[in-house]
Design an enzyme around this catalytic site. Sequence first.
Site, short mmCIF file in Angstrom:
data_model
loop_
_atom_site.label_atom_id
_atom_site.label_comp_id
_atom_site.label_asym_id
_atom_site.label_seq_id
_atom_site.Cartn_x
_atom_site.Cartn_y
_atom_site.Cartn_z
N ARG A 89 0.82 -1.22 0.00
CA ARG A 89 0.00 0.00 0.00
C ARG A 89 0.84 1.25 0.00
O ARG A 89 0.28 2.36 -0.05
CB ARG A 89 -0.88 0.02 1.25
N ARG A 128 -21.84 -2.56 3.22
CA ARG A 128 -21.10 -3.81 3.41
C ARG A 128 -21.36 -4.44 4.79
O ARG A 128 -21.43 -3.76 5.79
CB ARG A 128 -19.61 -3.54 3.25
N ARG A 161 -17.98 -3.38 9.76
CA ARG A 161 -16.59 -3.13 10.21
C ARG A 161 -16.50 -1.73 10.80
O ARG A 161 -17.07 -0.79 10.27
CB ARG A 161 -15.65 -3.25 9.02
N ARG A 172 -10.25 6.81 4.28
CA ARG A 172 -9.58 5.69 3.63
C ARG A 172 -9.40 5.94 2.13
O ARG A 172 -8.39 5.57 1.55
CB ARG A 172 -10.34 4.39 3.86
P1 ADP Z 1 -9.94 -1.73 2.61
O1 ADP Z 1 -9.12 -1.95 1.37
O2 ADP Z 1 -11.40 -1.91 2.38
O3 ADP Z 1 -9.63 -0.44 3.31
P2 ADP Z 1 -8.42 -3.72 4.21
O4 ADP Z 1 -9.05 -4.83 4.96
O5 ADP Z 1 -7.49 -4.05 3.10
O6 ADP Z 1 -9.65 -2.85 3.70
O7 ADP Z 1 -7.63 -2.76 5.25
C1 ADP Z 1 -8.22 -2.29 6.42
C2 ADP Z 1 -7.21 -1.44 7.21
O8 ADP Z 1 -6.09 -2.25 7.59
C3 ADP Z 1 -6.59 -0.27 6.43
O9 ADP Z 1 -7.39 0.88 6.48
C4 ADP Z 1 -5.26 -0.09 7.18
O10 ADP Z 1 -5.43 0.60 8.40
C5 ADP Z 1 -4.88 -1.51 7.50
N1 ADP Z 1 -4.02 -2.13 6.45
C6 ADP Z 1 -4.30 -3.24 5.71
N2 ADP Z 1 -3.30 -3.52 4.86
C7 ADP Z 1 -2.35 -2.58 5.05
C8 ADP Z 1 -1.09 -2.32 4.47
N3 ADP Z 1 -0.58 -3.09 3.50
N4 ADP Z 1 -0.38 -1.25 4.94
C9 ADP Z 1 -0.86 -0.46 5.92
N5 ADP Z 1 -2.05 -0.65 6.50
C10 ADP Z 1 -2.81 -1.70 6.08
#
Ligand code: ADP
Length: 216
Positions: A89, A128, A161, A172
């Site tokens: 990310r 969702r 969630r 986000r």
């Molecule tokens: P979405 O893509 O719907 O936001 P995710 O389940 O992928 O949902 O992520 C939820 C949260 O988890 C993010 O908002 C972040 O806080 C954290 N997160 C997940 N993956 C990462 C990552 N690769 N780097 C940093 N934070 C992450």
Amino acid sequence: MKAIILIGAPGSGKGTTAEGIKAATGYIHVATGDMLREAVARGSSVGKAAESYMKQGTLVPDEVIIELVEERLDEGAPADCYMFDGFPRTQRQAELLDSSLEKRSGELANVFYLDAPRELVISRLTGRRTCRECGTIFHVVNIPPKKEGICDLCGGELYVRPDDKEDTIIRRLEVFHSQTGGLISYYEAKGVLARIDAAQPKEEIVGQAVSLMRAR
Ligand code: ADP
Ligand code: ZN
């Protein structure tokens, strides 16, 4: 070892697409968001480090994420095929994944960018519902469960969630554009990126991804 990546804004359908690709190809689904939510539920040290960031809709620090992913890859076998969902990310996570793949003689085969308009992701996220037990995703209008509030697959409780609240959703999306959006051109330059229209039905999206995987 082989890897593919799913990139997309929150609500673009990464999790749902990943389930479909997994069913069609057997790739191992590595979703950092799911791993973090499990860690929070268990109350582990990773969970404690991650919880407040997740609630606010900001990114968990790179160090925490990288350790989580490295540990997961260390458990695997050299012939494993991985599908990363929600990782990397940030630019730093992407570079560390590159070196991790290199170290393991792994190949990054495809990166799929699930491209979805803002109104669509907002409506998907606000409706969702997620299974507390198995993580399967439903939507009050688009994918309603057979019985309200109950998971069709495992009978678990469906919940909203904590980060699927309006304000956090907007945050986000901003975080995606400012911190993750740059990875699209990073992978485009490597010649591994394919854009997929995320407004299409799930079967269509999965079908396109799988045929691009087979074509490589
Ligand atoms: P979405 O893509 O719907 O936001 P995710 O389940 O992928 O949902 O992520 C939820 C949260 O988890 C993010 O908002 C972040 O806080 C954290 N997160 C997940 N993956 C990462 C990552 N690769 N780097 C940093 N934070 C992450
Ligand atoms: Zn379930």
